[in-house]
Design an enzyme around this catalytic site. Structure first.
Site, mmCIF file in Angstrom:
data_model
loop_
_atom_site.group_PDB
_atom_site.id
_atom_site.type_symbol
_atom_site.label_atom_id
_atom_site.label_comp_id
_atom_site.label_asym_id
_atom_site.label_seq_id
_atom_site.Cartn_x
_atom_site.Cartn_y
_atom_site.Cartn_z
ATOM 1 N N ASP A 10 0.875 -1.177 0.000
ATOM 2 C CA ASP A 10 0.000 0.000 0.000
ATOM 3 C C ASP A 10 0.907 1.219 0.000
ATOM 4 O OD1 ASP A 10 -2.323 1.647 0.304
ATOM 5 O OD2 ASP A 10 -1.970 1.768 2.460
ATOM 6 N N SER A 11 0.300 2.371 -0.218
ATOM 7 C CA SER A 11 1.053 3.619 -0.154
ATOM 8 C C SER A 11 1.582 3.880 1.258
ATOM 9 C CB SER A 11 0.140 4.775 -0.552
ATOM 10 O OG SER A 11 -0.988 4.784 0.306
ATOM 11 N N CYS A 73 -4.488 -1.223 -1.932
ATOM 12 C CA CYS A 73 -4.553 0.234 -2.041
ATOM 13 C C CYS A 73 -5.540 0.568 -3.155
ATOM 14 C CB CYS A 73 -3.159 0.753 -2.382
ATOM 15 S SG CYS A 73 -3.103 2.527 -2.713
ATOM 16 N N GLU A 152 -4.316 8.521 9.779
ATOM 17 C CA GLU A 152 -2.881 8.386 10.073
ATOM 18 C C GLU A 152 -2.505 9.112 11.360
ATOM 19 O OE1 GLU A 152 -0.060 8.359 7.035
ATOM 20 O OE2 GLU A 152 -1.071 6.509 6.432
ATOM 21 N N CYS A 186 -11.022 2.901 -0.083
ATOM 22 C CA CYS A 186 -9.637 3.149 0.328
ATOM 23 C C CYS A 186 -9.390 2.308 1.570
ATOM 24 C CB CYS A 186 -9.470 4.634 0.637
ATOM 25 S SG CYS A 186 -7.959 5.055 1.505
ATOM 26 N N HIS A 188 -7.623 2.732 4.071
ATOM 27 C CA HIS A 188 -7.528 3.426 5.358
ATOM 28 C C HIS A 188 -8.895 3.519 6.057
ATOM 29 C CE1 HIS A 188 -3.564 4.872 4.136
ATOM 30 N NE2 HIS A 188 -3.417 5.459 5.301
#
Ligand code: DGL
Length: 274
Positions: A10-11, A73, A152, A186, A188
């Site tokens: 993933d990024s 991702c 994050e 996404c 996240h």
């Protein structure tokens, strides 16, 4: 039967939500994870840069002798060219196909919402798969660029006032349009799934791209005869391009019960050299 590890990238750390689900469905498999923490976010970048980063991420995983590559991702899955993926020496999957199919199965009123990064929404990737299967579906897509930094930075506790405000700002229109199914496009976003669910209401089914893709990956490995045959004891190795301040806390948040009790072991690599 293949004892090599599954490669996941993933990024950044969002893809760990997919690793958590993979651990759940395939507890005996070994996993090599790469998070491009030095170059996150991908979602606000242009196509060429995202493709270039994805190539390096995949080359790194292949250097670790993985048997399968999972792009955990939404942004890469929406951007990396399928014809290039088809030429890789091992099977590859992103998160878009299985997730979009799960949304079509879940909807009852044919109104499907899609949220993701700016690059994901711009690509129209999820909408294209949905329209292929269900041309009459009404699709409402919305980029949510602030969700990744909120996650994050740990703004994930239920009822967090800042995150609640941003959720309302982004999702009000989808709610007004009566979508009954919402794709979390996404990886996240599962971290704020409960808050998103509270805002959208019980009647809306949330489709978690990491979860759906982990199940699809397990099925694909089985079909291809690539499972290692073990039902427990799988290991996970974590690589990043920069060790973020508070990596241990973040990794624990994303991996949940699969983080173990001590620090999550992580190695930094120079991704530019791949
Ligand atoms: N986890 C990435 C995705 O699924 C988003 C993070 C980013 O913008 O790099 O799209």
């Amino acid at each position: 039967m293949d004892t090599r590890p599954i490669g996941v990238f993933d990024s950044g750390l969002g893809g760990l939500t997919a690793v958590r689900q993979l651990r759940r469905v395939l507890p005996g498999e070994d996993i090599v994870y790469f998070g491009d923490t030095g170059r996150v976010p991908y979602g606000s970048r242009g196509r060429d840069v995202i493709v270039q980063y994805a190539r390096q991420d995949i080359r790194f995983l292949l250097s670790r002798d993985v048997k399968f590559v999972l792009a955990a991702c939404g942004t890469v899955s929406s951007t990396y060219p399928p014809e290039e993926a088809a030429r890789l020496p091992v099977p590859y999957t992103g998160v878009v196909g299985a997730t979009a199919r799960a949304a079509v199965q879940a909807t009852r009123n044919g109104k499907i919402g899609i949220i993701g990064t700016a690059a994901t929404v711009r690509s129209g990737s999820y909408a294209a798969v949905i329209r292929d299967i269900c041309p009459d579906a009404e699709i409402f897509a919305r980029a949510c660029p602030l969700f990744v930094p909120l996650v994050e930075n740990g703004y994930v506790d239920a009822g967090n006032p800042v995150t609640k405000l941003v959720i309302a700002e982004y999702l009000q229109e989808l709610r007004d349009n009566n979508v009954d199914t919402l794709i979390l496009g996404c990886t996240h976003y599962p971290l704020i799934k409960r808050m998103i669910g509270d805002f959208m209401g019980d009647a809306v089914t949330l489709i978690d791209s990491g979860k759906v893709t982990a199940q699809a990956t397990a099925a694909a490995l089985d079909d291809l005869g690539l499972l290692n045959g073990r039902t427990a004891g799988g290991s996970a190795q974590f690589f990043v391009s920069d060790v973020p301040y508070e990596f241990a806390r973040q990794a624990r948040m994303f991996l949940g019960e699969y983080a173990g009790s001590g620090d999550v072991p992580v190695e930094r690599i120079a991704i530019e050299s791949y």
